[in-house]
Design an enzyme around this catalytic site. Structure first.
Site, PDB file in Angstrom:
ATOM      1  N   ASN A 161       0.867  -1.185   0.000  1.00  0.00           N
ATOM      2  CA  ASN A 161       0.000   0.000   0.000  1.00  0.00           C
ATOM      3  C   ASN A 161       0.895   1.222   0.000  1.00  0.00           C
ATOM      4  O   ASN A 161       1.354   1.688   1.049  1.00  0.00           O
ATOM      5  CB  ASN A 161      -0.921  -0.016   1.221  1.00  0.00           C
ATOM      6  CG  ASN A 161      -1.907  -1.155   1.150  1.00  0.00           C
ATOM      7  OD1 ASN A 161      -2.893  -1.072   0.421  1.00  0.00           O
ATOM      8  ND2 ASN A 161      -1.619  -2.245   1.859  1.00  0.00           N
ATOM      9  N   GLU A 162       1.147   1.717  -1.208  1.00  0.00           N
ATOM     10  CA  GLU A 162       2.087   2.818  -1.399  1.00  0.00           C
ATOM     11  C   GLU A 162       1.415   4.158  -1.064  1.00  0.00           C
ATOM     12  O   GLU A 162       0.188   4.210  -0.878  1.00  0.00           O
ATOM     13  CB  GLU A 162       2.559   2.824  -2.859  1.00  0.00           C
ATOM     14  CG  GLU A 162       3.306   1.563  -3.279  1.00  0.00           C
ATOM     15  CD  GLU A 162       4.723   1.466  -2.711  1.00  0.00           C
ATOM     16  OE1 GLU A 162       5.050   2.171  -1.738  1.00  0.00           O
ATOM     17  OE2 GLU A 162       5.512   0.651  -3.241  1.00  0.00           O
ATOM     18  N   PRO A 163       2.212   5.251  -0.980  1.00  0.00           N
ATOM     19  CA  PRO A 163       1.635   6.569  -0.722  1.00  0.00           C
ATOM     20  C   PRO A 163       0.437   6.828  -1.640  1.00  0.00           C
ATOM     21  O   PRO A 163       0.502   6.544  -2.839  1.00  0.00           O
ATOM     22  CB  PRO A 163       2.795   7.519  -1.019  1.00  0.00           C
ATOM     23  CG  PRO A 163       4.005   6.713  -0.659  1.00  0.00           C
ATOM     24  CD  PRO A 163       3.683   5.298  -1.052  1.00  0.00           C
TER      25      PRO A 163
END
Ligand code: F6R
Length: 260
Positions: A161-163
């Site tokens: 879950n990236e930025p």
């Protein structure tokens, strides 16, 4: 600092465990996981474990293997769900998280193969969303995750879950951040060979776990640990969403905790 902040600060301090070295931190987490497995065994129940890959959990898996081989800890009642897998990725590739899990844990313990779940990196694009929905359903059908083990990426990701990831996100196909691809470069012989996408459990999937251990080791993680634990809660640093939870423990070595 107002009263609400003081209370938050107090509970955060209680949630942080700092060990002098990575081995001690890993053994602590492994023992917590072993305890969950044994408690479930005593009741004749399954233990549903959310697992991570990467360099961070290797020591935890090493200790779990030791507990199995030397102290008779059985994994027969364990069901596992891994957080993520690169996309596209074939399970036989060295860089696949299937290979990682076999090599570091599954080949050395007695977990039944049909109780292991790792996102499938071989699907056709148009089959992915239905597969992700089914992954969520399987977790729910087992009664949810009893425990989720997390590392943290230097981008602030948990799972992949990236930025920009939303608090309500579920299992899905995502784009990998440049920092993440750079950090994986050695495994793939250059950042340009790292897949640009992955299938990951969502933030919502993760926070629903009954217990969460976020493990961070080494000075490489000090800066992001400071942001994740003390920074403003924001999708820009997805790990900050964990600050709202009471059932999370941050297990750090002294180097990762250096800026707190
Ligand atoms: C791995 C995962 C990632 C890693 C993170 C840290 O399944 O979901 O979030 O935990 O990228 O990786 P390492 O431990 O290699 O620093």
């Amino acid at each position: 600092m107002n009263r609400k902040n003081i209370v938050l600060e107090h509970s955060l301090q209680q949630a942080i465990k700092i060990y002098s070295n990575a081995d001690d931190a890993s053994v602590y987490v492994a023992n917590k996981i072993a305890q969950i497995i044994k408690t479930k065994q005593e009741k004749g129940n399954l233990a549903v474990l959310g697992l991570a890959t990467g360099s961070t959990p290797k020591g935890v898996y090493k200790e779990l293997v030791r507990l199995h081989q030397s102290e008779g800890l059985s994994f027969q009642n364990v069901v596992t769900f891994n957080l993520d897998e690169y996309y596209p990725m074939h399970p036989v590739e060295d860089q696949s998280y299937v290979s990682f899990m076999k090599h570091n844990l599954f080949n050395h313990i007695d977990v039944p193969k049909n109780q292991i779940h790792i996102p499938d990196g071989t699907l056709e694009l148009n089959a992915i969303q239905a597969y992700c929905d089914l992954y969520e359903k399987k977790i729910a059908d087992f009664g949810g995750l009893d425990m989720q083990l997390l590392g943290i990426g230097r981008s602030g990701h948990i799972g992949f879950n990236e930025p920009g990831s939303l608090q309500g996100s579920m299992t899905r196909l995502v784009q990998l951040d440049d920092i993440t691809r750079k950090d994986a470069a050695d495994d793939f012989g250059g950042a340009e060979h790292v897949p640009t996408q992955a299938i990951t459990m969502g933030i919502q999937t993760i926070v629903q776990a009954k217990q969460i251990f976020l493990l961070a080791l080494s000075e490489r993680k000090a800066e992001i640990i400071k942001k994740a634990l003390k920074g403003e809660i924001s999708p820009e640093v997805p790990a900050t969403f964990l600050q709202q939870l009471e059932h999370v423990e941050y297990v750090l070595d002294q180097k990762a905790a250096a800026l707190l």
